[in-house]
Design an enzyme around this catalytic site. Sequence first.
Site, PDB file in Angstrom:
ATOM      1  N   ARG A 121      54.847  42.144  59.047  1.00  0.00           N
ATOM      2  CA  ARG A 121      54.026  41.343  58.122  1.00  0.00           C
ATOM      3  C   ARG A 121      52.319  42.188  57.399  1.00  0.00           C
ATOM      4  NH1 ARG A 121      53.311  39.343  63.459  1.00  0.00           N
ATOM      5  NH2 ARG A 121      55.072  37.511  63.153  1.00  0.00           N
ATOM      6  N   LYS A 143      49.660  41.461  42.292  1.00  0.00           N
ATOM      7  CA  LYS A 143      50.911  41.167  42.292  1.00  0.00           C
ATOM      8  C   LYS A 143      51.755  41.886  42.991  1.00  0.00           C
ATOM      9  CE  LYS A 143      49.862  37.746  38.975  1.00  0.00           C
ATOM     10  NZ  LYS A 143      50.245  36.699  37.773  1.00  0.00           N
ATOM     11  N   GLU A 185      50.686  45.258  26.541  1.00  0.00           N
ATOM     12  CA  GLU A 185      49.451  44.871  26.987  1.00  0.00           C
ATOM     13  C   GLU A 185      48.671  45.321  27.264  1.00  0.00           C
ATOM     14  OE1 GLU A 185      50.564  42.405  29.846  1.00  0.00           O
ATOM     15  OE2 GLU A 185      52.812  43.053  29.943  1.00  0.00           O
ATOM     16  N   LYS A 227      41.022  44.099  33.004  1.00  0.00           N
ATOM     17  CA  LYS A 227      41.767  43.250  34.014  1.00  0.00           C
ATOM     18  C   LYS A 227      40.803  43.151  35.738  1.00  0.00           C
ATOM     19  CE  LYS A 227      46.209  42.287  36.485  1.00  0.00           C
ATOM     20  NZ  LYS A 227      47.437  42.462  36.067  1.00  0.00           N
ATOM     21  N   GLU A 237      44.988  32.970  39.932  1.00  0.00           N
ATOM     22  CA  GLU A 237      45.417  33.218  39.223  1.00  0.00           C
ATOM     23  C   GLU A 237      45.088  31.187  39.343  1.00  0.00           C
ATOM     24  OE1 GLU A 237      48.718  34.701  37.097  1.00  0.00           O
ATOM     25  OE2 GLU A 237      49.238  33.559  35.908  1.00  0.00           O
ATOM     26  N   ARG A 241      42.221  34.177  35.527  1.00  0.00           N
ATOM     27  CA  ARG A 241      42.949  35.289  35.341  1.00  0.00           C
ATOM     28  C   ARG A 241      44.396  34.371  34.500  1.00  0.00           C
ATOM     29  NH1 ARG A 241      45.890  38.976  40.198  1.00  0.00           N
ATOM     30  NH2 ARG A 241      47.483  39.388  38.932  1.00  0.00           N
ATOM     31  N   ASN A 245      48.017  35.438  30.260  1.00  0.00           N
ATOM     32  CA  ASN A 245      49.491  35.003  30.298  1.00  0.00           C
ATOM     33  C   ASN A 245      49.333  35.078  28.578  1.00  0.00           C
ATOM     34  OD1 ASN A 245      50.936  35.324  32.103  1.00  0.00           O
ATOM     35  ND2 ASN A 245      49.547  33.177  33.553  1.00  0.00           N
ATOM     36  N   HIS A 248      52.268  35.372  27.096  1.00  0.00           N
ATOM     37  CA  HIS A 248      53.699  35.611  28.034  1.00  0.00           C
ATOM     38  C   HIS A 248      54.848  34.615  28.500  1.00  0.00           C
ATOM     39  CE1 HIS A 248      51.321  39.293  28.916  1.00  0.00           C
ATOM     40  NE2 HIS A 248      52.218  39.581  30.263  1.00  0.00           N
ATOM     41  N   HIS A 252      58.738  35.508  28.210  1.00  0.00           N
ATOM     42  CA  HIS A 252      60.134  35.595  29.006  1.00  0.00           C
ATOM     43  C   HIS A 252      60.719  34.858  28.083  1.00  0.00           C
ATOM     44  CE1 HIS A 252      55.249  35.393  32.314  1.00  0.00           C
ATOM     45  NE2 HIS A 252      56.473  36.486  31.736  1.00  0.00           N
ATOM     46  N   HIS A 264      59.191  44.254  29.393  1.00  0.00           N
ATOM     47  CA  HIS A 264      58.223  43.139  29.435  1.00  0.00           C
ATOM     48  C   HIS A 264      57.711  43.840  28.120  1.00  0.00           C
ATOM     49  CE1 HIS A 264      55.830  40.879  30.137  1.00  0.00           C
ATOM     50  NE2 HIS A 264      54.620  41.752  30.758  1.00  0.00           N
TER      51      HIS A 264
HETATM   52 ZN    ZN Z   1      52.743  41.408  31.025  1.00  0.00          ZN
END
Ligand code: ZN
Length: 364
Positions: A121, A143, A185, A227, A237, A241, A245, A248, A252, A264
């Site tokens: 946990r 993340k 990025e 960031k 998010e 936040r 993106n 993005h 993606h 990426h």
């Molecule tokens: Zn990214």
Amino acid sequence: MRKFNIELKDKKIPVLLGEGIFGKITSEIEKRKLNRNILLITDSNVNRLYRKKVENAFSSFKGKFNLLTLRPGENTKSQENLNKIYSFLLKKKYSRDTLIIALGGGVIGDLAGFAAATFMRGVKYIQVPTTLLAVSDSAIGGKTGINFNGIKNIIGAFYQPEFVLADLEFIKTLPDKEVLCGTGEILKYAYLSDRAFYRFIEDNAEKLLKKDPAVVEKAAAKSVSIKTSIVSEDEKEGGKRKILNLGHTFAHAYESVLEYKIKHGEAVIAGLACALILSRRLGCMNEEKFMALSGMLKKFHPGIKFNKLKLNVLFKAMLSDKKNRDGKIRFVLLEDVGKVLTDVEAGRKDVLLTLKEAGEFFSR
Ligand code: ZN
Ligand code: ADP
């Protein structure tokens, strides 16, 4: 050494950034009373280059210390490797007083972070990013996750490390292609930030790609500072936040259509061009501004064969992105450097024309 903090309601997460600071890891662990049984997870490239350094740093560490080395590459972010970590922890009799150290790029950071989030946990962990992308972006913000059924990051958790230790010395051995990915990025942060940083990146593009230490330091520090402050405002998010993106939704789609054979960061570069093109198309940005802000991207050509891509297939991939559940595609767009619009909806026609234009943009 510079220090940034993610300030959460109940916790402060320091991000330490500097050159040659890895040797301080045990003293940072002690200072924060994190002396526990350590499992350091890395990949075989990083292990080959830095095993000695790791052994030196932990030579006088009292307590259990093991190193688990996984194969490099995106496929490592799998359920199988997660099981491998759990099995190793159980076999070596690790319990709740475990400290996991993720030493590597985004792949190791996401996987080891998710293992930390879920083993018993949740056990404590530290991020030690070794790629430009991980230093500037993915190691910060909590993340974690793995890929599943061919879908990237579909299983995961928000789970913050105890601290992030980013030693820029690691970047010196990073292959050119990985540097380009990291700049993806960083370019995003240039658009999100302010004129001065944007100009700095524009003026120093070549130096950044050549890993000029002073340029890497400034680019990484500013990205980290943006960031950390955004995540401090909105950890999960729900609001602010979202601006991270930028580019993005398109990125993606490129990644998924190309079956993750591109990285990426490269996809983000293409995605940023798309975001600018769509911003102009929808009238958020005029032609003059578009010209002024898009030129820089051409210095960072992503290795994508745009003419081989089917635009409607890309569009379909965007519709099935996990952030677009209700069949509508929402974008993060730009009015200007630092002036960001979120949740802008665009129709099929505008999106398809944007994708077409992006291909032409990079072949011009
Ligand atoms: Zn990214
Ligand atoms: P990202 O951070 O872009 O998500 P990965 O975790 O996939 O990337 O790492 C990219 C590649 O770079 C991998 O092959 C990894 O083994 C390698 N790598 C990571 N850090 C270094 C480094 N400091 N020097 C050389 N290669 C590295």
